[in-house]
Design a protein around this motif. Structure first.
Motif, PDB file in Angstrom:
ATOM      1  N   ASP A  40       0.805  -1.226   0.000  1.00  0.00           N
ATOM      2  CA  ASP A  40       0.000   0.000   0.000  1.00  0.00           C
ATOM      3  C   ASP A  40       0.835   1.272   0.000  1.00  0.00           C
ATOM      4  O   ASP A  40       0.314   2.365   0.173  1.00  0.00           O
ATOM      5  CB  ASP A  40      -0.964   0.004   1.179  1.00  0.00           C
ATOM      6  N   ALA A  41       2.139   1.149  -0.192  1.00  0.00           N
ATOM      7  CA  ALA A  41       3.074   2.275  -0.288  1.00  0.00           C
ATOM      8  C   ALA A  41       3.187   3.088   0.995  1.00  0.00           C
ATOM      9  O   ALA A  41       3.587   4.247   0.971  1.00  0.00           O
ATOM     10  CB  ALA A  41       2.726   3.178  -1.473  1.00  0.00           C
ATOM     11  N   THR A  42       2.880   2.487   2.135  1.00  0.00           N
ATOM     12  CA  THR A  42       2.955   3.185   3.427  1.00  0.00           C
ATOM     13  C   THR A  42       4.200   2.784   4.203  1.00  0.00           C
ATOM     14  O   THR A  42       4.145   2.532   5.396  1.00  0.00           O
ATOM     15  CB  THR A  42       1.710   2.885   4.284  1.00  0.00           C
ATOM     16  N   THR A  43       5.304   2.771   3.539  1.00  0.00           N
ATOM     17  CA  THR A  43       6.581   2.373   4.111  1.00  0.00           C
ATOM     18  C   THR A  43       6.903   3.095   5.414  1.00  0.00           C
ATOM     19  O   THR A  43       6.547   4.259   5.584  1.00  0.00           O
ATOM     20  CB  THR A  43       7.698   2.732   3.108  1.00  0.00           C
ATOM     21  N   LYS A  44       7.607   2.425   6.272  1.00  0.00           N
ATOM     22  CA  LYS A  44       8.184   3.086   7.446  1.00  0.00           C
ATOM     23  C   LYS A  44       9.399   3.869   6.945  1.00  0.00           C
ATOM     24  O   LYS A  44      10.242   3.323   6.235  1.00  0.00           O
ATOM     25  CB  LYS A  44       8.623   2.070   8.491  1.00  0.00           C
ATOM     26  N   PRO A  45       9.521   5.171   7.290  1.00  0.00           N
ATOM     27  CA  PRO A  45      10.608   5.995   6.742  1.00  0.00           C
ATOM     28  C   PRO A  45      12.019   5.454   6.966  1.00  0.00           C
ATOM     29  O   PRO A  45      12.916   5.762   6.198  1.00  0.00           O
ATOM     30  CB  PRO A  45      10.423   7.327   7.462  1.00  0.00           C
ATOM     31  N   LEU A  46      12.242   4.623   7.966  1.00  0.00           N
ATOM     32  CA  LEU A  46      13.578   4.075   8.168  1.00  0.00           C
ATOM     33  C   LEU A  46      13.943   3.064   7.090  1.00  0.00           C
ATOM     34  O   LEU A  46      15.116   2.834   6.833  1.00  0.00           O
ATOM     35  CB  LEU A  46      13.682   3.422   9.551  1.00  0.00           C
ATOM     36  N   ASN A  47      12.952   2.447   6.476  1.00  0.00           N
ATOM     37  CA  ASN A  47      13.211   1.438   5.447  1.00  0.00           C
ATOM     38  C   ASN A  47      13.325   2.046   4.054  1.00  0.00           C
ATOM     39  O   ASN A  47      14.229   1.736   3.308  1.00  0.00           O
ATOM     40  CB  ASN A  47      12.093   0.394   5.439  1.00  0.00           C
ATOM     41  N   PHE A  95      -0.981   5.925  -5.963  1.00  0.00           N
ATOM     42  CA  PHE A  95      -0.704   6.201  -4.565  1.00  0.00           C
ATOM     43  C   PHE A  95      -0.769   7.671  -4.161  1.00  0.00           C
ATOM     44  O   PHE A  95      -0.755   7.977  -2.980  1.00  0.00           O
ATOM     45  CB  PHE A  95       0.658   5.617  -4.167  1.00  0.00           C
ATOM     46  N   ASP A  96      -0.819   8.585  -5.119  1.00  0.00           N
ATOM     47  CA  ASP A  96      -0.884  10.002  -4.744  1.00  0.00           C
ATOM     48  C   ASP A  96      -1.558  10.866  -5.806  1.00  0.00           C
ATOM     49  O   ASP A  96      -1.032  11.909  -6.196  1.00  0.00           O
ATOM     50  CB  ASP A  96       0.526  10.523  -4.446  1.00  0.00           C
ATOM     51  N   PRO A  97      -2.731  10.502  -6.271  1.00  0.00           N
ATOM     52  CA  PRO A  97      -3.372  11.281  -7.329  1.00  0.00           C
ATOM     53  C   PRO A  97      -3.709  12.708  -6.911  1.00  0.00           C
ATOM     54  O   PRO A  97      -3.733  13.605  -7.754  1.00  0.00           O
ATOM     55  CB  PRO A  97      -4.635  10.483  -7.651  1.00  0.00           C
ATOM     56  N   ALA A  98      -3.930  12.945  -5.633  1.00  0.00           N
ATOM     57  CA  ALA A  98      -4.310  14.289  -5.171  1.00  0.00           C
ATOM     58  C   ALA A  98      -3.204  15.318  -5.369  1.00  0.00           C
ATOM     59  O   ALA A  98      -3.486  16.511  -5.462  1.00  0.00           O
ATOM     60  CB  ALA A  98      -4.709  14.243  -3.700  1.00  0.00           C
ATOM     61  N   HIS A  99      -1.958  14.892  -5.434  1.00  0.00           N
ATOM     62  CA  HIS A  99      -0.847  15.832  -5.554  1.00  0.00           C
ATOM     63  C   HIS A  99      -0.236  15.896  -6.952  1.00  0.00           C
ATOM     64  O   HIS A  99       0.733  16.628  -7.167  1.00  0.00           O
ATOM     65  CB  HIS A  99       0.238  15.508  -4.530  1.00  0.00           C
ATOM     66  N   VAL A 100      -0.756  15.119  -7.892  1.00  0.00           N
ATOM     67  CA  VAL A 100      -0.237  15.189  -9.255  1.00  0.00           C
ATOM     68  C   VAL A 100      -0.711  16.501  -9.869  1.00  0.00           C
ATOM     69  O   VAL A 100      -1.903  16.790  -9.880  1.00  0.00           O
ATOM     70  CB  VAL A 100      -0.723  13.993 -10.101  1.00  0.00           C
ATOM     71  N   PRO A 101       0.221  17.334 -10.348  1.00  0.00           N
ATOM     72  CA  PRO A 101      -0.182  18.616 -10.943  1.00  0.00           C
ATOM     73  C   PRO A 101      -1.146  18.415 -12.112  1.00  0.00           C
ATOM     74  O   PRO A 101      -1.048  17.440 -12.864  1.00  0.00           O
ATOM     75  CB  PRO A 101       1.138  19.217 -11.431  1.00  0.00           C
ATOM     76  N   ARG A 102      -2.050  19.340 -12.253  1.00  0.00           N
ATOM     77  CA  ARG A 102      -3.074  19.264 -13.304  1.00  0.00           C
ATOM     78  C   ARG A 102      -2.451  19.180 -14.703  1.00  0.00           C
ATOM     79  O   ARG A 102      -2.982  18.525 -15.591  1.00  0.00           O
ATOM     80  CB  ARG A 102      -3.981  20.484 -13.201  1.00  0.00           C
ATOM     81  N   ASP A 103      -1.302  19.825 -14.898  1.00  0.00           N
ATOM     82  CA  ASP A 103      -0.659  19.828 -16.207  1.00  0.00           C
ATOM     83  C   ASP A 103       0.413  18.743 -16.359  1.00  0.00           C
ATOM     84  O   ASP A 103       1.217  18.782 -17.278  1.00  0.00           O
ATOM     85  CB  ASP A 103      -0.053  21.198 -16.497  1.00  0.00           C
ATOM     86  N   PHE A 104       0.411  17.762 -15.474  1.00  0.00           N
ATOM     87  CA  PHE A 104       1.399  16.686 -15.512  1.00  0.00           C
ATOM     88  C   PHE A 104       1.363  15.954 -16.856  1.00  0.00           C
ATOM     89  O   PHE A 104       0.306  15.613 -17.363  1.00  0.00           O
ATOM     90  CB  PHE A 104       1.118  15.686 -14.385  1.00  0.00           C
TER      91      PHE A 104
END
Length: 141
Positions: A40-47, A95-104
């Motif tokens: 689910d792409a929710t990695t622990k930042p240490l890994n 995993f992150d459609p909300a942050h993909v710029p509109r003009d991507f």
């Protein structure tokens, strides 16, 4: 250019169909990425850096697009560049459609081929920190 990424000639749409419409990219995610980033792409930042709700943020700041194609796991994965482009585009949408710029514009195999010639190594984490700081500054946070 070959593969799904080369077929795009307009900005991606992020409807429900886009999330699961590339079985090869999904399979490559399972085989090449989820071992470190989890299913689910929710990695622990240490890994490894978490991608869910995060990965596309850097696309809106200078150097972010290039960064995503040059991180070690992307630049050095043993896949053809067109499949890496598909995988990276799929990952952003999934995993992150909300942050993909509109003009991507989707990554292409040719773009990945060029960028992966200069992979990031130990500097990747520091660069990620700078890009995320620039993103927060852009939002006024």
């Amino acid at each position: 250019m070959t593969g799904t990424a080369a077929a795009f000639d307009a900005p991606l749409s992020f409807g429900a169909d886009a999330l699961g419409s590339n079985p090869r990219a999904r399979q490559n995610w399972m085989l090449k990425c989820q071992g470190c980033h989890r299913a689910d792409a929710t990695t622990k930042p240490l890994n490894a850096p978490p991608l869910a709700g995060e990965v596309a943020k850097v696309l809106s700041v200078p150097g972010g697009r290039e960064y995503l194609a040059r991180v070690p796991g992307v630049a050095t994965v043993n896949l053809p560049s067109d499949e890496v482009a598909e995988l990276l585009n799929w990952t952003l949408i999934r995993f992150d459609p909300a942050h993909v710029p509109r003009d991507f514009r989707p990554y292409t195999g040719d773009e990945i081929e060029t960028l992966r010639k200069h992979p990031l190594r130990v500097e990747a984490a520091a660069m990620r920190g700078r890009l995320h700081a620039a993103w927060r500054e852009q939002l006024g946070r």
